[in-house]
Design a protein around this motif. Structure first.
Motif, mmCIF file in Angstrom:
data_model
loop_
_atom_site.group_PDB
_atom_site.id
_atom_site.type_symbol
_atom_site.label_atom_id
_atom_site.label_comp_id
_atom_site.label_asym_id
_atom_site.label_seq_id
_atom_site.Cartn_x
_atom_site.Cartn_y
_atom_site.Cartn_z
ATOM 1 N N TYR A 8 0.834 -1.213 0.000
ATOM 2 C CA TYR A 8 0.000 0.000 0.000
ATOM 3 C C TYR A 8 0.869 1.263 0.000
ATOM 4 O O TYR A 8 0.680 2.162 -0.815
ATOM 5 N N ILE A 18 -4.079 7.083 -2.763
ATOM 6 C CA ILE A 18 -4.779 8.304 -2.361
ATOM 7 C C ILE A 18 -4.417 9.469 -3.298
ATOM 8 O O ILE A 18 -5.294 10.241 -3.705
ATOM 9 N N TYR A 58 -10.131 13.309 0.128
ATOM 10 C CA TYR A 58 -9.465 13.172 -1.171
ATOM 11 C C TYR A 58 -9.280 14.533 -1.844
ATOM 12 O O TYR A 58 -9.222 14.622 -3.064
ATOM 13 N N HIS A 91 -5.489 13.117 5.175
ATOM 14 C CA HIS A 91 -5.467 11.737 4.666
ATOM 15 C C HIS A 91 -4.114 11.392 4.058
ATOM 16 O O HIS A 91 -3.756 10.227 3.913
ATOM 17 N N HIS A 155 -8.295 6.953 11.777
ATOM 18 C CA HIS A 155 -7.519 5.780 11.346
ATOM 19 C C HIS A 155 -6.335 5.569 12.299
ATOM 20 O O HIS A 155 -5.488 6.471 12.416
ATOM 21 N N THR A 203 -10.325 -4.428 4.021
ATOM 22 C CA THR A 203 -8.993 -3.838 3.830
ATOM 23 C C THR A 203 -7.910 -4.860 4.148
ATOM 24 O O THR A 203 -6.935 -5.013 3.399
ATOM 25 N N ASN A 231 -14.003 2.548 -0.486
ATOM 26 C CA ASN A 231 -13.080 3.592 -0.959
ATOM 27 C C ASN A 231 -12.403 3.054 -2.214
ATOM 28 O O ASN A 231 -12.594 1.885 -2.553
ATOM 29 N N PRO A 232 -11.612 3.857 -2.920
ATOM 30 C CA PRO A 232 -11.035 3.351 -4.174
ATOM 31 C C PRO A 232 -10.139 2.119 -3.994
ATOM 32 O O PRO A 232 -9.964 1.340 -4.932
ATOM 33 N N ASN A 233 -9.603 1.946 -2.801
ATOM 34 C CA ASN A 233 -8.775 0.752 -2.546
ATOM 35 C C ASN A 233 -9.640 -0.476 -2.277
ATOM 36 O O ASN A 233 -9.220 -1.609 -2.523
HETATM 37 N N1 NIG Z 1 -5.875 3.887 4.834
HETATM 38 C C1 NIG Z 1 -6.285 4.979 4.561
HETATM 39 N N2 NIG Z 1 -7.465 5.313 4.019
HETATM 40 C C2 NIG Z 1 -8.402 4.441 3.347
HETATM 41 C C3 NIG Z 1 -7.903 4.007 2.013
HETATM 42 C C4 NIG Z 1 -7.771 5.150 1.088
HETATM 43 C C5 NIG Z 1 -7.380 4.837 -0.310
HETATM 44 O O1 NIG Z 1 -6.492 4.007 -0.519
HETATM 45 O O2 NIG Z 1 -7.949 5.467 -1.220
HETATM 46 C C6 NIG Z 1 -8.919 3.335 4.251
HETATM 47 O O3 NIG Z 1 -9.365 3.684 5.320
HETATM 48 O O4 NIG Z 1 -8.926 2.156 3.907
#
Ligand code: NIG
Length: 319
Positions: A8, A18, A58, A91, A155, A203, A231-233
């Motif tokens: 990541y 991000i 973002y 973030h 977080h 996650t 989220n995008p991930n």
């Molecule tokens: N880890 C940080 N923030 C997000 C992921 C954000 C991203 O990768 O766009 C989370 O909570 O999983």
């Protein structure tokens, strides 16, 4: 890169993750962001979610963060789901800036500007992580947000252990998310302070992390909530899938996953007076299932849209 095995933070450092989403969000019009958000909320609702916490985070610059928060405010006011708004003020560190300088700017300029704009913010969040914002910087921003009446919900301990959860418990945070690497001591403090642990098994699954020590949290009376972390991930709309992963990856029982996705999630947002259980006096919301038992929400992997037949929210049926 992720599928090829990149971590990541490795992707993040190369301008992906991000940073990629920040560039796209800055370019995106408020109208299009609103359309995207409403479409995603509709999909979550159809899969059984009636309350969601929506975060900014973002934009990184104040203008784009406010654009995201205005979009969330629109959803709060007009979407049938109950929405809470979280200002994720820190973030990532924008390219070319440093974390100390950004912390100062966020505390002195961004947070006061967001508060002044009256955007309906409920919670303040930061990404407290090695290489992003350390525990001290996170604390300064969280306290600045709390001074405006926003609940602390951030977080902590996702990729590295930096005593973020110790700091959060010390601040009486309402909730902390991730917690893959939370310490035994912080678990004790979270239980004592009634800080909810918001567990995001999607996650841990996608990033191939060691899952958070949920069994130990439950044994120590920490309030454990489950969350999709859309989220995008992690493009996951489905709380049934999250409950499934909670059982498989985090070794929760089905009953624990059910409580974590309902009453404990409501607790993590300070909403137990009106949501989280079917009780006289609360907002009427329930699911109609096409299954021999409620356990099929968890059991029927990949078929939840057929198990959740109807979602009833405030007297209206959503099919
Ligand atoms: N880890 C940080 N923030 C997000 C992921 C954000 C991203 O990768 O766009 C989370 O909570 O999983």
């Amino acid at each position: 890169m992720k599928l090829a095995g990149a971590g990541y933070m490795e992707i993040h450092k190369q301008g992906g993750g991000i940073h990629y989403t920040v560039n796209e969000t800055r370019k995106c019009s408020e109208e299009r962001l609103t359309k995207l958000l409403f479409n995603r909320l509709d999909q979550m609702l159809l899969q059984g979610t009636v309350v969601a916490e929506a975060k900014s985070g973002y934009g990184l610059d104040c203008e784009t963060e406010m654009k995201m928060l205005r979009v969330i405010k629109k959803a709060k006011e007009t979407h049938p789901m109950k929405i809470q708004s979280t200002y994720l003020c820190a973030h990532a560190v924008p390219p070319g800036a440093d974390a100390a300088q950004m912390t100062k700017e966020i505390v002195e300029e961004h947070i006061p500007a967001v508060a002044k704009a009256n955007l309906g913010v409920d919670n303040i969040d930061v990404f407290c992580e090695k290489g992003v914002y350390d525990a001290q910087q996170s604390k300064e921003m969280l306290l600045a947000g709390r001074a405006h009446g926003w609940a602390i919900n951030f977080h902590a301990e996702e990729l590295t252990y930096i005593k973020g959860a110790e700091m959060g418990a010390e601040l009486d945070a309402r909730a902390m998310s991730h917690l893959e690497l939370v310490s035994d001591a912080a678990i004790q403090s979270m239980a004592a302070k009634k800080t909810a642990a918001v567990i995001l098994p999607t996650t841990a699954y996608i990033l191939k992390l060691v899952p958070p020590p949920v069994r130990q949290m439950i044994q120590n009376n920490v309030v454990v909530a489950l969350c999709s972390d859309y989220n995008p991930n992690v493009p996951c709309f489905s709380m049934p899938f999250v409950m499934h992963l909670g059982c498989i990856l985090c070794k929760m029982t089905m009953e624990e996953a059910f409580n974590a996705a309902t009453i404990n999630s409501a607790f993590s947002l300070g909403l137990t007076d009106s949501y989280g259980s079917i009780t006289e006096g609360k907002v009427g919301s329930c699911l109609v299932l096409d299954a021999p038992s409620w356990k099929h929400i968890v059991y029927q992997l990949g078929n939840h849209q057929n198990v959740v037949k109807h979602v009833i929210l405030e007297g209206r049926i959503h099919s």
